[in-house]
Motif scaffolding. Structure first.
Motif, short mmCIF file in Angstrom:
data_model
loop_
_atom_site.label_atom_id
_atom_site.label_comp_id
_atom_site.label_asym_id
_atom_site.label_seq_id
_atom_site.Cartn_x
_atom_site.Cartn_y
_atom_site.Cartn_z
N LEU A 44 0.82 -1.21 0.00
CA LEU A 44 0.00 0.00 0.00
C LEU A 44 0.86 1.26 0.00
O LEU A 44 0.58 2.22 -0.73
CB LEU A 44 -0.94 0.00 1.21
N ALA A 45 1.93 1.27 0.81
CA ALA A 45 2.81 2.44 0.86
C ALA A 45 3.45 2.68 -0.50
O ALA A 45 3.50 3.82 -0.99
CB ALA A 45 3.88 2.26 1.94
N GLY A 46 3.95 1.62 -1.12
CA GLY A 46 4.56 1.75 -2.44
C GLY A 46 3.57 2.19 -3.49
O GLY A 46 3.87 3.04 -4.34
N SER A 47 2.37 1.62 -3.45
CA SER A 47 1.34 1.97 -4.43
C SER A 47 0.90 3.42 -4.29
O SER A 47 0.72 4.14 -5.28
CB SER A 47 0.13 1.05 -4.28
N ILE A 48 0.72 3.87 -3.04
CA ILE A 48 0.31 5.26 -2.80
C ILE A 48 1.39 6.22 -3.28
O ILE A 48 1.10 7.23 -3.94
CB ILE A 48 0.02 5.48 -1.30
N LEU A 49 2.65 5.91 -2.98
CA LEU A 49 3.75 6.79 -3.40
C LEU A 49 3.86 6.83 -4.92
O LEU A 49 3.99 7.91 -5.51
CB LEU A 49 5.06 6.30 -2.78
N LEU A 50 3.80 5.68 -5.57
CA LEU A 50 3.89 5.64 -7.03
C LEU A 50 2.67 6.31 -7.68
O LEU A 50 2.80 7.01 -8.69
CB LEU A 50 4.01 4.20 -7.52
N GLY A 51 1.49 6.12 -7.09
CA GLY A 51 0.29 6.77 -7.61
C GLY A 51 0.38 8.28 -7.52
O GLY A 51 0.00 9.00 -8.45
N PHE A 52 0.91 8.78 -6.41
CA PHE A 52 1.10 10.22 -6.24
C PHE A 52 2.07 10.77 -7.28
O PHE A 52 1.82 11.82 -7.90
CB PHE A 52 1.61 10.50 -4.83
N LEU A 53 3.16 10.05 -7.50
CA LEU A 53 4.14 10.49 -8.49
C LEU A 53 3.54 10.48 -9.89
O LEU A 53 3.79 11.38 -10.71
CB LEU A 53 5.38 9.59 -8.44
N PHE A 54 2.73 9.45 -10.17
CA PHE A 54 2.11 9.34 -11.50
C PHE A 54 1.15 10.50 -11.75
O PHE A 54 1.12 11.09 -12.84
CB PHE A 54 1.38 8.01 -11.62
N LEU A 55 0.36 10.85 -10.75
CA LEU A 55 -0.58 11.95 -10.88
C LEU A 55 0.13 13.29 -11.09
O LEU A 55 -0.42 14.22 -11.69
CB LEU A 55 -1.50 12.03 -9.66
#
Length: 298
Positions: A44-55
């Motif tokens: 979840l931490a990795g997904s949230i961080l990568l999702g934030f960067l993608f946005l």
């Protein structure tokens, strides 16, 4: 507020929040299978961080070559690093786990001396290694009652294995440097490491009768994701960009102290004179190794 002041604030956040992760992990795994709990945290931490960067539009710069370089560090530093430490704190005090993990700088130098034959050893490094080994001896001496129990001895050994794994992952990232952004690297490492923990969980934990996660475990999970992983890591990177690396390295001395004190105050974990002496000896070793390595580089 100046950037330097912000850097000091970020360093303070790192010193505190990374020190609290041992306690939070112990609280979290008390009500849920440890490996899957740590897997959920990191995925979840990795997904949230990568999702934030993608946005934010960073996705256009991502390549498989960059992501591939993070697989081994993710497995070494997350799956077999912090992940299995989360499993071990079911059986040993969180402060003891943190104190053992404080040996990472000492062991990193020892492994580097073996891997890089042109590296030279000076008296500070040698003294630091001896102090570090002395700290481990004191830790075991102070916990002989725990060592007599098979599960707690296993917990201590698992933490020592995690320290070796973390150091190997760190040396790998130094040898194979990625050109990608540090936040992207961290996100991939956490995601890959979390998937590795799911695999370990599937092999060792019973998924057919998973308990529902209680409120305490959920709270610990949320805390570890947003404060222990994302905020603390972002603060670390910011502090490294604004302050001297030697100054930022003091987190290695503060984290175990925070963990020991919180374990004592919240969970009633014992603090003896042996614990205090082991802390002083181990931190002296970390300091000597760090200063000796800096002198060597100069």
């Amino acid at each position: 507020m100046s950037n330097t002041t912000k850097g000091y604030i970020a360093l303070g956040l790192v010193c505190f929040f990374w020190g609290t992760t041992y306690l939070a992990a112990r609280i979290g795994v008390a009500g849920f299978p440890a490996l899957i709990f740590m897997g959920i945290r990191n995925v979840l931490a990795g997904s949230i961080l990568l999702g934030f960067l993608f946005l934010r539009g960073a996705g256009k710069n991502w390549t498989w070559a960059d992501a591939r370089l993070q697989i081994i560090p993710g497995l070494c530093m997350i799956t077999f690093g912090t992940g299995i430490v989360g499993w071990s704190v079911q059986f040993i005090p969180s402060g003891l786990a943190a104190l053992l993990c404080s040996l990472i700088p000492v062991l990193t130098i020892m492994m580097n001396l073996v891997a890089e034959r042109d590296e030279k050893i000076n008296w500070q490094i040698l003294g630091g290694i001896l102090f570090g080994l002395g700290g481990v001896t004191l830790i075991f001496g102070d916990n002989l009652d725990l060592v007599n129990k098979p599960e707690t001895l296993t917990g201590i050994i698992v933490v020592l294995v995690s320290v070796v794994s973390w150091c190997f992952g760190g040396l790998y990232t130094r040898k194979y440097r990625a050109k990608s952004d540090s936040f992207f690297n961290a996100g991939v490492q956490m995601f890959v490491g979390g998937c590795g923990l799911f695999t370990l969980s599937a092999l060792n934990e019973d998924w057919s009768a998973l308990p529902s996660m209680n409120t305490t475990s959920v709270a610990a999970l949320i805390y570890l994701i947003f404060f222990g992983s994302i905020l603390a890591f972002a603060s670390y990177l910011y502090a490294m960009s604004k302050l001297p690396a030697g100054l930022v390295s003091i987190y290695a001395y503060v984290n175990p102290l925070v963990a020991i004190l919180l374990g004592f105050l919240i969970l009633g974990e014992k603090i003896t004179w042996f614990t205090v002496l082991a802390f002083v000896v181990t931190m002296t070793g970390v300091y000597l190794v760090s200063s000796g390595y800096k002198l060597q580089r100069k």
